[in-house]
Design an enzyme around this catalytic site. Sequence first.
Site, PDB file in Angstrom:
ATOM      1  N   ASP A 124       0.817  -1.209   0.000  1.00 48.72           N
ATOM      2  CA  ASP A 124       0.000   0.000   0.000  1.00 48.72           C
ATOM      3  C   ASP A 124       0.857   1.269   0.000  1.00 48.72           C
ATOM      4  O   ASP A 124       2.077   1.218   0.217  1.00 48.72           O
ATOM      5  CB  ASP A 124      -0.960   0.000   1.212  1.00 48.72           C
ATOM      6  CG  ASP A 124      -0.310  -0.467   2.506  1.00 48.72           C
ATOM      7  OD1 ASP A 124       0.929  -0.387   2.615  1.00 48.72           O
ATOM      8  OD2 ASP A 124      -1.024  -0.911   3.412  1.00 48.72           O
ATOM      9  N   GLU A 131      -9.574  -2.570   5.152  1.00 50.70           N
ATOM     10  CA  GLU A 131     -10.225  -2.388   6.440  1.00 50.70           C
ATOM     11  C   GLU A 131     -11.406  -3.355   6.583  1.00 50.70           C
ATOM     12  O   GLU A 131     -11.906  -3.875   5.573  1.00 50.70           O
ATOM     13  CB  GLU A 131     -10.723  -0.940   6.551  1.00 50.70           C
ATOM     14  CG  GLU A 131      -9.613   0.110   6.479  1.00 50.70           C
ATOM     15  CD  GLU A 131      -8.816   0.224   7.773  1.00 50.70           C
ATOM     16  OE1 GLU A 131      -8.721  -0.769   8.517  1.00 50.70           O
ATOM     17  OE2 GLU A 131      -8.267   1.313   8.022  1.00 50.70           O
ATOM     18  N   ASN A 135      -7.410  -4.017  14.075  1.00 46.09           N
ATOM     19  CA  ASN A 135      -8.776  -4.380  13.695  1.00 46.09           C
ATOM     20  C   ASN A 135      -8.805  -5.535  12.682  1.00 46.09           C
ATOM     21  O   ASN A 135      -9.833  -5.807  12.077  1.00 46.09           O
ATOM     22  CB  ASN A 135      -9.516  -3.156  13.137  1.00 46.09           C
ATOM     23  CG  ASN A 135      -8.846  -2.598  11.882  1.00 46.09           C
ATOM     24  OD1 ASN A 135      -7.911  -3.188  11.356  1.00 46.09           O
ATOM     25  ND2 ASN A 135      -9.334  -1.465  11.402  1.00 46.09           N
TER      26      ASN A 135
HETATM   27  C1  GLP Z   1      -0.647  -0.182   8.637  1.00 44.51           C
HETATM   28  C2  GLP Z   1      -0.335  -0.871   7.284  1.00 44.51           C
HETATM   29  C3  GLP Z   1      -0.360  -2.368   7.402  1.00 44.51           C
HETATM   30  C4  GLP Z   1       0.352  -2.758   8.673  1.00 44.51           C
HETATM   31  C5  GLP Z   1      -0.465  -2.326   9.859  1.00 44.51           C
HETATM   32  C6  GLP Z   1       0.225  -2.576  11.196  1.00 44.51           C
HETATM   33  O1  GLP Z   1      -1.750   0.617   8.682  1.00 44.51           O
HETATM   34  N1  GLP Z   1      -1.174  -0.485   6.199  1.00 44.51           N
HETATM   35  O2  GLP Z   1       0.232  -2.949   6.260  1.00 44.51           O
HETATM   36  O3  GLP Z   1       0.475  -4.149   8.732  1.00 44.51           O
HETATM   37  O4  GLP Z   1      -0.916  -1.015   9.744  1.00 44.51           O
HETATM   38  O5  GLP Z   1       1.238  -1.659  11.436  1.00 44.51           O
HETATM   39  P1  GLP Z   1       2.266  -1.796  12.618  1.00 44.51           P
HETATM   40  O6  GLP Z   1       3.217  -2.855  12.229  1.00 44.51           O
HETATM   41  O7  GLP Z   1       2.923  -0.450  12.707  1.00 44.51           O
HETATM   42  O8  GLP Z   1       1.483  -2.141  13.823  1.00 44.51           O
END
Ligand code: GLP
Length: 258
Positions: free
Chosen positions: A67, A144, A137
């Site tokens: 993303d 989402e 979530n």
């Molecule tokens: C973000 C990304 C995800 C990621 C998630 C967890 O929003 N879009 O690809 O896996 O949130 O992030 P973190 O590893 O900082 O908890």
Amino acid sequence: MRVIITDDAKQAALEAAEIIISLIKRKPDCVLGLATGSTPIGLYEVLVEAFKSGEVSFSSVSTFNLDEYYDMSPEHHQSYRYFMDQHLFSKVDIKPENTFLPECSGKQSAEEVAKQYEMEIKRRGGIDLQLLGIGENGHIGFNEPGSSLASRTRLKTLTPNTLEANSRLFEDGEFQPTLAMTMGVGTIMDAKQVLILATGTNKSEAIGNMLLGSITSACPASILQMHPHVTAVIDRDASIDIENSDYFELSESNRRKL
Ligand code: GLP
């Protein structure tokens, strides 16, 4: 699903990196799907060390990130391109032209960018291994809760919960994007292999739902139950909501003995 429960986040990074390193050794021109977030930083550090020690080369590897924030310049320090350059791309011998993110400026057609992204993945033979983190979530990429489980790359609106969870990465008053281009759940499911990494108690509920909950768009990660080749590497903190975590540990220890 293969589940590897480690004592801590450092060990989880080592286990996950080992899976990627052995793939690159087996298939030097493999296509990796990559993720951002705090979770994979330790894993990228291990990959960089493996490159520096001469264990592995990225010179023929291609990468596709899950993303990217919508309408954010690649030079912006909050962009995922910047994150990838900082943590991996600039530290290994990967060719910049082999690194892809679903970057979409406000001047481009999001639908066209999404279509091109999917086509480029196909043109390179599909993703051999998709690395994933997980949102609190249950989101994967920026899919989402409520995302179609068959979705393809597209623009998504981030939930208040995700914005809140990610706000820690933004300065007070700094603009935080609310839209992102993300691979779809269907795009992720097309990967030949999936490696999901999760650490910390804040991920335990999502991990419990992913592994043993119903398959539902309320927890997009739960669709991974339908994928034939998934490895979940999680630390003990992230495993506390798995009902039968003992079984998964026994199963993994048997696997290592065989
Ligand atoms: C973000 C990304 C995800 C990621 C998630 C967890 O929003 N879009 O690809 O896996 O949130 O992030 P973190 O590893 O900082 O908890």
